[in-house]
Design an enzyme around this catalytic site. Structure first.
Site, PDB file in Angstrom:
ATOM      1  N   ASP A  25       0.809  -1.224   0.000  1.00  0.00           N
ATOM      2  CA  ASP A  25       0.000   0.000   0.000  1.00  0.00           C
ATOM      3  C   ASP A  25       0.839   1.270   0.000  1.00  0.00           C
ATOM      4  O   ASP A  25       0.517   2.243   0.674  1.00  0.00           O
ATOM      5  CB  ASP A  25      -0.946   0.047   1.228  1.00  0.00           C
ATOM      6  CG  ASP A  25      -1.740  -1.226   1.361  1.00  0.00           C
ATOM      7  OD1 ASP A  25      -2.216  -1.716   0.334  1.00  0.00           O
ATOM      8  OD2 ASP A  25      -1.875  -1.733   2.490  1.00  0.00           O
ATOM      9  N   LYS A  28       2.211   2.320  -5.333  1.00  0.00           N
ATOM     10  CA  LYS A  28       2.951   1.918  -6.549  1.00  0.00           C
ATOM     11  C   LYS A  28       2.210   2.365  -7.791  1.00  0.00           C
ATOM     12  O   LYS A  28       2.788   2.656  -8.809  1.00  0.00           O
ATOM     13  CB  LYS A  28       3.034   0.381  -6.639  1.00  0.00           C
ATOM     14  CG  LYS A  28       4.102  -0.254  -5.805  1.00  0.00           C
ATOM     15  CD  LYS A  28       4.186  -1.744  -6.085  1.00  0.00           C
ATOM     16  CE  LYS A  28       3.006  -2.540  -5.591  1.00  0.00           C
ATOM     17  NZ  LYS A  28       2.910  -2.763  -4.159  1.00  0.00           N
ATOM     18  N   GLY A  53      -4.535  -4.590  -4.645  1.00  0.00           N
ATOM     19  CA  GLY A  53      -5.623  -3.758  -5.173  1.00  0.00           C
ATOM     20  C   GLY A  53      -5.077  -2.426  -5.615  1.00  0.00           C
ATOM     21  O   GLY A  53      -4.294  -1.817  -4.905  1.00  0.00           O
ATOM     22  N   HIS A  54      -5.427  -2.006  -6.820  1.00  0.00           N
ATOM     23  CA  HIS A  54      -5.045  -0.653  -7.220  1.00  0.00           C
ATOM     24  C   HIS A  54      -6.157  -0.019  -8.039  1.00  0.00           C
ATOM     25  O   HIS A  54      -6.914  -0.692  -8.718  1.00  0.00           O
ATOM     26  CB  HIS A  54      -3.697  -0.613  -7.955  1.00  0.00           C
ATOM     27  CG  HIS A  54      -3.626  -1.520  -9.137  1.00  0.00           C
ATOM     28  ND1 HIS A  54      -2.694  -2.509  -9.255  1.00  0.00           N
ATOM     29  CD2 HIS A  54      -4.383  -1.591 -10.244  1.00  0.00           C
ATOM     30  CE1 HIS A  54      -2.890  -3.153 -10.377  1.00  0.00           C
ATOM     31  NE2 HIS A  54      -3.896  -2.617 -11.009  1.00  0.00           N
ATOM     32  N   GLN A 230       2.093  -6.407  -2.970  1.00  0.00           N
ATOM     33  CA  GLN A 230       2.387  -6.432  -1.529  1.00  0.00           C
ATOM     34  C   GLN A 230       3.675  -5.664  -1.214  1.00  0.00           C
ATOM     35  O   GLN A 230       3.893  -4.636  -1.820  1.00  0.00           O
ATOM     36  CB  GLN A 230       2.458  -7.876  -1.009  1.00  0.00           C
ATOM     37  CG  GLN A 230       1.105  -8.522  -0.822  1.00  0.00           C
ATOM     38  CD  GLN A 230       0.460  -8.989  -2.114  1.00  0.00           C
ATOM     39  OE1 GLN A 230       1.094  -9.672  -2.884  1.00  0.00           O
ATOM     40  NE2 GLN A 230      -0.761  -8.626  -2.350  1.00  0.00           N
TER      41      GLN A 230
HETATM   42  P1  IMP Z   1      -2.878 -12.655   2.509  1.00  0.00           P
HETATM   43  O1  IMP Z   1      -1.909 -12.186   1.492  1.00  0.00           O
HETATM   44  O2  IMP Z   1      -4.315 -12.376   2.146  1.00  0.00           O
HETATM   45  O3  IMP Z   1      -2.648 -14.070   2.893  1.00  0.00           O
HETATM   46  O4  IMP Z   1      -2.638 -11.792   3.850  1.00  0.00           O
HETATM   47  C1  IMP Z   1      -1.458 -11.939   4.632  1.00  0.00           C
HETATM   48  C2  IMP Z   1      -1.031 -10.594   5.232  1.00  0.00           C
HETATM   49  O5  IMP Z   1      -0.587  -9.742   4.181  1.00  0.00           O
HETATM   50  C3  IMP Z   1      -2.141  -9.832   5.937  1.00  0.00           C
HETATM   51  O6  IMP Z   1      -1.603  -9.124   7.023  1.00  0.00           O
HETATM   52  C4  IMP Z   1      -2.645  -8.860   4.874  1.00  0.00           C
HETATM   53  O7  IMP Z   1      -3.229  -7.715   5.432  1.00  0.00           O
HETATM   54  C5  IMP Z   1      -1.334  -8.529   4.175  1.00  0.00           C
HETATM   55  N1  IMP Z   1      -1.523  -8.146   2.757  1.00  0.00           N
HETATM   56  C6  IMP Z   1      -1.791  -8.941   1.706  1.00  0.00           C
HETATM   57  N2  IMP Z   1      -1.894  -8.238   0.571  1.00  0.00           N
HETATM   58  C7  IMP Z   1      -1.674  -6.963   0.904  1.00  0.00           C
HETATM   59  C8  IMP Z   1      -1.599  -5.751   0.147  1.00  0.00           C
HETATM   60  O8  IMP Z   1      -1.767  -5.706  -1.075  1.00  0.00           O
HETATM   61  N3  IMP Z   1      -1.338  -4.624   0.871  1.00  0.00           N
HETATM   62  C9  IMP Z   1      -1.121  -4.649   2.212  1.00  0.00           C
HETATM   63  N4  IMP Z   1      -1.157  -5.745   2.940  1.00  0.00           N
HETATM   64  C10 IMP Z   1      -1.434  -6.897   2.308  1.00  0.00           C
END
Ligand code: IMP
Length: 472
Positions: A25, A28, A53-54, A230
């Site tokens: 977040d 990017k 998500g963007h 991520q």
């Molecule tokens: P997962 O990727 O859904 O398995 O989540 C694992 C951890 O990564 C959690 O703490 C989510 O909030 C974090 N996370 C996953 N994708 C994102 C992202 O795009 N931005 C910020 N945090 C993320």
């Protein structure tokens, strides 16, 4: 002018990557959109799935995409968009995004979906929601999109690849084998096939051996933009394990996830939110404002969404901006964090959850420099306009000693106290286009940060618009 400087930065480069050097977040989008529309021939994603998500503006309308890379709206200009082999793909979610494009009359003929990417199946989503999503009951606060269980099946060598969807025999064999690992879910091959067949049919024309394709594009001299997802500290390799996602969004995992070698990448730009940063979900965040109180409060998720915060902390009425600035300047760190969240609009694009806020941690950034390289982009710098002072974390203190190197040990990261250096705050900087014109406190902080991390801040974003950018 700014675009010229950006163009200069990527002069003579064939492959550039944009990755996040924090917990995701970091904005990017602004830069991947720029490179996708003004520079690249090919845009590729290599890790994660619809946990990302963007926001993309399509025909003047804002749309949130979770899987499609930034270049997708440029399809008409012949750009190739690749969903790489390292990704995990929910085909229903993908088809929904394609439908959004259809609604806007945007063609996507040049989309390529890796035959080797893994498929997020309905049982992955159910298991993720039951076990990982809720922070309140001790989960890591996942996005609930089935990412972790899908990667777990991949690693356990029983995953379903995109290519398997087109071979009924293989699919039936694999699904029947996988059933035993999800006893509570009554998995039925025929039902799964029936429900997914419209999506399988829809994606079929786009499924390719994208590794071979990207090698071909590279040999043809096409310009490739690799779009990270991520962030480094959510990486399964480098992050604050187990509070991480299940892929490696470093430059290494991202390059590998599109079928390239990290050394093929001519320029990696690592994004850092500055002078504040955020995290969503559970896990250590040493420089969090309000510490445990903030973590617990944000764990309530949607109960503390933006509407709740506007009502509770601003009390409704006018003078919203002044009240947010007052919060940012509060003596109470927790409230300061709320103020920053409101000022910078830090609520999840995928889940709408409030993001935890804290000062930018240079200790983490120093580590990121070692993994993702020395070129940094600072984003959202303008958001803190009006804060009388801001801090940067230059050390992790425990039992009287200060550690200046990142250690992913979760217990340790939870115990330490951040060592913060404060700088004089600033007002509106969105009109500034030259580094030397930035306020003194900010300039000093950037210089100290570069010296501490050994990195070089190449770009400073001072607003959401493309032109609101300083390129050095
Ligand atoms: P997962 O990727 O859904 O398995 O989540 C694992 C951890 O990564 C959690 O703490 C989510 O909030 C974090 N996370 C996953 N994708 C994102 C992202 O795009 N931005 C910020 N945090 C993320």
């Amino acid at each position: 002018m700014v675009s010229n400087n950006l163009a200069k930065l990527v002069e003579n480069k064939q492959i550039i990557a944009i990755v996040c050097n924090q917990f995701g977040d970091t904005g990017k989008g602004k830069f991947s959109d720029y490179f996708a529309s003004h520079w690249a021939d090919v845009i590729a994603r290599g890790t994660g799935g619809n946990n990302a998500g963007h926001t993309i503006v399509v025909n003047g309308k804002q749309k949130i995409f979770h899987l499609l890379p930034s270049g997708i709206t440029e399809d008409s200009k012949g750009k190739i968009n690749i969903l790489g082999n390292g990704m995990v793909i929910d085909i229903k979610a993908l088809c929904e995004e394609l439908e959004e494009l259809e609604k806007e009359d945007i063609s996507y003929n040049n989309l390529m979906i890796s035959k080797d990417a893994h498929v997020i199946m309905p049982w992955h989503v159910s298991q993720d929601r039951a076990k990982n999503m809720s922070q309140k009951s001790g989960g890591i606060g996942s996005t609930g999109r089935g990412i972790g269980p899908c990667y777990a099946d991949k690693t356990a060598r029983r995953g379903i690849k995109i290519a398997d969807l087109f071979d009924k025999e293989v699919l039936e064999y694999k699904i029947n084998k996988i059933k035993q690992f999800y006893p509570e879910q009554n998995i039925d091959f025929k039902k799964v096939l029936k429900e997914s067949s419209p999506y399988i049919k829809k994606i079929k024309p786009f499924v390719k051996n994208t590794i071979q394709e990207i090698h071909k594009f590279k040999d043809q001299g096409k310009k490739i933009c690799i779009e990270g997802a991520q962030g480094l500290f959510l990486s399964i390799e480098h992050g604050t394990y187990p509070y991480v996602t299940s892929s490696d969004p470093s430059i290494n995992g991202t390059a590998s996830g599109v079928g390239l070698n990290a050394q093929d990448v001519d320029l990696t730009l690592g994004i850092i939110k500055f002078p504040f940063m955020t995290r969503v979900g559970a896990g250590p965040f040493p420089s969090e404002l309000g510490g445990q109180k903030s973590e617990d409060y944000c764990a309530e998720g949607l109960e503390h969404d933006i509407n709740y915060e506007l009502k509770t902390h601003l009390g409704g009425g006018d003078n919203k901006k002044e009240k947010i600035t007052e919060l940012m300047n509060s003596q109470d760190e927790f409230l300061q964090g709320v103020g920053i969240r409101l000022a910078a609009g830090e609520y999840g694009a995928t889940t709408k959850r409030p993001r935890r806020t804290g000062w930018t941690d240079a200790v983490l950034a120093k580590y990121a420099r070692k993994i993702n390289g020395p070129h940094f982009i600072f984003t959202k710098v303008d958001s803190l306009a009006g804060a009388k002072k801001f801090g940067i974390c230059y050390g992790h203190k425990l039992n009287g000693s200060t550690i200046t190197d990142y250690d992913p040990n979760g217990k340790f990261l939870k115990q330490i106290k951040p060592e913060i250096k404060f700088y004089e705050g600033y007002s509106d900087i969105s009109k500034i286009r030259d580094f030397k014109d930035l306020p003194e406190g900010l300039k000093q902080a950037i210089q100290d940060f570069e010296q501490f991390t050994g990195g070089k801040v190449k770009i400073i974003s001072v607003g959401p618009d493309r032109d609101e950018t300083i390129v050095r």
